[in-house]
Write an enzyme that holds these catalytic residues in place. Structure first.
Site, short mmCIF file in Angstrom:
data_model
loop_
_atom_site.label_atom_id
_atom_site.label_comp_id
_atom_site.label_asym_id
_atom_site.label_seq_id
_atom_site.Cartn_x
_atom_site.Cartn_y
_atom_site.Cartn_z
N ASN A 135 -9.05 4.59 -5.64
CA ASN A 135 -9.26 5.80 -4.85
C ASN A 135 -9.31 6.99 -5.79
O ASN A 135 -8.51 7.07 -6.72
CB ASN A 135 -8.08 6.02 -3.90
CG ASN A 135 -8.22 5.22 -2.62
OD1 ASN A 135 -9.29 4.69 -2.31
ND2 ASN A 135 -7.14 5.13 -1.88
N ARG A 195 -10.60 -0.52 -0.17
CA ARG A 195 -10.31 -1.08 -1.50
C ARG A 195 -10.00 -2.58 -1.45
O ARG A 195 -10.59 -3.36 -2.19
CB ARG A 195 -9.17 -0.31 -2.16
CG ARG A 195 -9.62 1.02 -2.78
CD ARG A 195 -8.43 1.74 -3.39
NE ARG A 195 -7.32 1.81 -2.44
CZ ARG A 195 -6.05 1.94 -2.78
NH1 ARG A 195 -5.71 2.00 -4.05
NH2 ARG A 195 -5.11 2.01 -1.86
#
Ligand SMILES: [Zn+2]
Ligand SMILES: [Zn+2]
Length: 724
Positions: A34, A16
């Site tokens: 996520n 990320r």
């Protein structure tokens, strides 16, 4: 806007923040977050975004992704990392990684705060699975929760532009795990430098690593012999060594580009390499090969600052027991401990390259619990738990196209190991949120794993499928290569057959046994496994008379006159004699006949010694007979060996292996299907080298040995359903 859903190893590996930094740098707008199953990205420029996916972080792996154009009313002015959203899907736990180049640079940088800090890591490297107690992977659910971050570490941890943003393993000398050196149970002064000095002096030290403790020492004969005395079970078993770099490696072993790539991969496995000189480091490995790995933690690199020689690094465990993770379990006087707990023990992985193919001997640290894609070809759509076989055991969980294989567990015949494996099974079921709907075990009724499968099947009231050992082997390889109609050769030691006999050199067409090696007698049943000469007597009695067999045995100094008389009687009365088509036993017997190895101190030793003593073969024509199945006669190759026993031993050793490989291939070839080769004998470079040359497929994702059986059981079920 475009919504991109990415699957693979994309959580807990800096994925990320990587997307965030790249998108921010490219002035894209949207978000990354996520989800239970992977990562979801919303972005305004599809082309620019897809380019980013070519340079993902080292521990990340993309299996697949989908793109969908979406209409969004909300306007995004910049790019954000959003909080995770829950999902019922499978949550992937990332495997452990190496030490990345950035961290290595900081480790050596005198001005860096983490200079010389043994536990330096970042989002791109360091342990993962071995420290996770619960999912999802957040610091408070790992053993790093024992350590309160200092201000310096917290600043990096909370800065999205920093390499350690949300790196759950972030730590430094002030706030992180600390080393402690022990001697005879007492803490003594010192750390890495002192440990290196001890090793140099010839002491043996237990060192806590990523997945458990290693036993480390120098490779000098006197030290190795002392080590072998401590660990009785490893009378002859080869040890792996760690080398500082390729310069040090080049002095002991040969390696090619493929092996070099595997050695430096983020998983840092042990790679079995050909020694430069067969007789060098003979006390470490009595084979012509040696297992080697490169440093993979800060601690290893720091040790080699003081060491100029290869170091033995072998898992610290008692005979047949799992790798140890606790200080109190150590049985070596010197111990270098640290206070970072290991909750999921893992051994080092072991790989051997044959004919440019990467074969897993042990698939553990660095690879576990990474999922292996496997197609649900019949659409059974069930969650499965497969318990594997017994030796070198692993289990396998299947759901939604993913097979998640455990690390190397060890011999499940050992009750301690078996109890340990039950614990790990529960952890895996929790990690993957799996509720088994089908159980699979080996056909062998007496394996602990088979008994446990029966128990679980009754408790959970779900069906139990039993899969024949060697059939599971060939299905494991077939599934890897997505073959639905294939011929398969499976060769290994012993497995329970559908006729109640002991199999081990088999040819299949899908789930039908179409051929095998000739049956031989195992004189004294299981005792012939440890005593290859007994197996040899059973084979020789087929074509020689008693006196001739006696002469050979006495010449080889295996038995005295009266001992052979007893064995002859046993053979004639068929007392405690089992029948087997095992490949391993035939190779053992050949190894004994050629005077190469007459005693098995570890699994596969006589056959590995035979491989190790092989030169160029004589191409003897295989004798194949049609009985109720095709049978490759192995008696003729023993007749050949006896006739030529005084000739070049290396040629004779190679002849046996080529004869069998060629013979089994000729049987498999009759079916005009793609051919797979699996089983423990697939680690034999002569046989596998020959078969690869013929276009045969191997296991490259799961072990060809019994560590791959649980995966093969799943593959079998996905292709055959409930009917056996
Ligand atoms: Zn790093
Ligand atoms: Zn700190």
């Amino acid at each position: 806007m475009y919504k991109i859903k990415i699957n693979g190893i994309v959580q807990g590996v800096g994925f990320r923040p990587f997307i965030y930094r790249k998108c921010t740098g490219l002035k894209l707008s949207g978000y990354v977050k996520n989800t239970g199953a992977g990562v979801e990205v919303l972005v305004d420029d599809r082309e620019k975004f897809l380019k980013i996916l070519n340079e993902i972080p080292p521990l990340a792996r993309i299996d697949d992704y989908t793109i969908e154009e979406v209409k969004i009313n909300k306007k995004f002015n910049d790019f954000k990392i959003l909080a995770s959203s829950e999902s019922k899907g499978i949550a992937f736990v990332p495997p452990d990684g190496f030490l990345c180049d950035d961290c290595l640079r900081e480790l050596k940088d005198k001005k860096n705060l983490r200079n010389d800090y043994f536990f330096i890591t970042c989002t791109n490297c360091g342990p993962r699975y071995t420290i996770i107690e619960r999912t999802p992977y957040d610091r408070d659910k790992t053993t790093m929760s024992d350590f309160e971050m200092c201000d310096f570490c917290r600043k990096e941890y909370t800065n999205p532009m920093n390499r350690r943003y949300h790196a759950q393993t972030v730590a430094c000398k002030t706030c992180g795990p600390k080393l402690a050196l022990y001697h005879n149970g007492k803490k003594i002064k010192g750390g890495i430098k002192e440990t290196a000095e001890l090793i140099k002096k010839g002491e043996i030290v237990a060192i806590k690593g990523i997945g458990g403790f290693h036993i480390a020492c120098a490779t000098r004969d006197c030290v190795v012999l002392r080590l072998r005395k401590i660990e009785k079970i490893r009378e002859n078993k080869p040890f792996a060594v760690m080398v500082k770099n390729f310069e040090m490696l080049g002095k002991i072993a040969d390696f090619n580009e493929i092996e070099k790539k595997i050695l430096t991969g983020k998983e840092r496995p042990i790679v079995i390499l050909k020694k430069l000189n067969k007789n060098s480091l003979a006390s470490v490995s009595n084979l012509d090969t040696i297992g080697v790995m490169l440093p993979y933690t800060g601690l290893h690199y720091l040790l080699f600052d003081y060491l100029d020689e290869p170091v033995i690094m072998t898992s610290s465990n008692l005979p047949e027991s799992p790798i140890t993770t606790e200080l109190r379990e150590q049985f070596i006087p010197y111990i270098l401990d640290n206070d970072r707990r290991i909750v999921n023990p893992l051994d080092d992985s072991v790989i051997k390259v044959i004919a440019k193919k990467k074969l897993f001997i042990r698939r553990s640290r660095g690879f576990v619990p990474g999922a292996i894609k496997i197609a649900d070809v019949r659409g059974v759509n069930k969650q499965i738990l497969a318990l594997g076989a017994e030796m070198m055991n692993t289990f396998c969980i299947y759901r939604e196209g993913n097979a998640i294989l455990s690390g190397h567990i060890g011999n499940a015949r050992n009750m301690r190991t078996f109890e340990y494996s039950k614990k790990i099974i529960n952890k895996f079921l929790n990690f993957t949120k799996t509720k088994p709907e089908v159980l699979i075990s080996d056909l062998h009724p007496e394996y602990n794993t088979s008994k446990y499968a029966r128990e679980l099947s009754e408790k959970l009231n779900i069906p139990l499928i039993k899969v024949q050992h060697h059939n599971a082997h060939v299905y494991s390889a077939a599934a890897e290569h997505e073959l639905d109609d294939f011929a398969g050769i499976a060769c290994d030691g012993l497995g329970y057959g559908t006729d109640g006999k002991i199999w081990g050199g088999e040819v299949f067409h899908n789930n039908e046994r179409i051929g095998s090696l000739e049956e031989h007698v195992m004189l004294g049943g299981d005792s012939s496994v440890k005593n290859p000469p007994k197996m040899l007597i059973g084979i020789l009695m087929k074509f020689l008379d008693e006196n001739e067999v006696k002469k050979i045995m006495i010449k080889l100094k295996y038995y005295k006159n009266n001992e052979i008389n007893l064995l002859h009687n046993q053979y004639k009365e068929n007392f405690n004699c089992l029948k087997t088509t095992s490949m391993g036993r035939v190779l053992d017997a050949a190894s004994a006949l050629l005077g190469i190895c007459d005693k098995r101190t570890y699994d596969g030793e006589p056959a590995m010694m035979l491989e190790s003593s092989s030169g160029e073969p004589y191409y003897l024509k295989p004798v194949i007979k049609k009985e109720d199945r095709w049978v490759l006669k192995t008696t003729p190759v023993f007749e050949y060996l006896i006739e030529n026993i005084d000739k070049d031993k290396e040629q004779l050793a190679a002849t046996v292996q080529y004869y069998i490989a060629k013979g089994l291939f000729e049987i498999a070839e009759k079916y005009k299907k793609p051919i797979v080769f699996s089983g423990g004998c697939a680690y034999n470079r002569l046989m596998t080298g020959y078969l690869v040359g013929k276009g045969v497929y191997l296991n490259e994702k799961v072990p060809a040995g019994d560590g791959g059986i649980s995966f093969g059981q799943v593959a079998y079920f996905l292709r055959n359903g409930y009917g056996i």
